[in-house]
Design an enzyme around this catalytic site. Sequence first.
Site: not given
Ligand SMILES: [Zn+2]
Length: 183
Positions: A45, A50, A107-108, A149-150, A153
Site C-alpha cells: 500500500g 508518502q 512501511c515504505l 495502516h494507509e 497515513h
Molecule cells: Zn506506511
Amino acid sequence: MILEITTFDHPALRTPGARVERIDDSLRKLAADMIETMRAAEGLGLAAQQVGMPLQLFVLDVPQLKKRPSAMRIAGKRADFEALMPLVLINAKVETFGRVHTESEGCLSFPELSANVSRLLSVRVHALTLEGSSVEFEADGLLARAIQHELDHTLGILYIDRAVPEDRMDFSSDIQRLIRPVS
Ligand SMILES: [Zn+2]
C-alpha cells in the site's frame, strides 16, 4: 512515473490529508504514479503523504497470502478482492471491528524496519473510487490491516506510533524520537 517516497521525519508524513474535492486528470496521474511507485518498491500500500501530497488518497495492492489471509465482502457476499487490485481509495471512512490481532508491519517510509502492531481484524470501508463512484465493503485480515495502516497515513499517523511497547523499545533512538502518541 516512479515518485520519491518520503521517509522518517518528512513533514508530509505528519500532515493530515485534505479531502479530495475533484477527481481530475492530475489526480488520476497521481494515483497511477503512486501505483507504479508502490509496485516498484514492492509495497502492499502507499498513501499520498508518502509521495509528499497530503491528501485523503491511498492505493493498495494486497495479494492473498496463505500465512496472512484476507477476505472482502461486498453487500454481504464474498468478493474476489485480488481481481480488484490495485485499489485506489479516496476520502475513505473506515470503521474497525472484530478482535484485536497483533502482527508484524513494515512501511515504505521506514525502510528495513518492522514492528508488531495491534489492530482490529476487520474493517468496514466507505470511499470513492478513481471513477468517482462510491464503494462500500468489509475486509478482514491482512487487507484490513493494510487499510488501517494507509488510513493512518492519511491522518498523519505512523505505524511506529502504534508499535507494541516491547518493539518500540527496540527502535533506534532516532526512530524513537519520531514517535507521537496516538490520542
Ligand atoms: Zn506506511
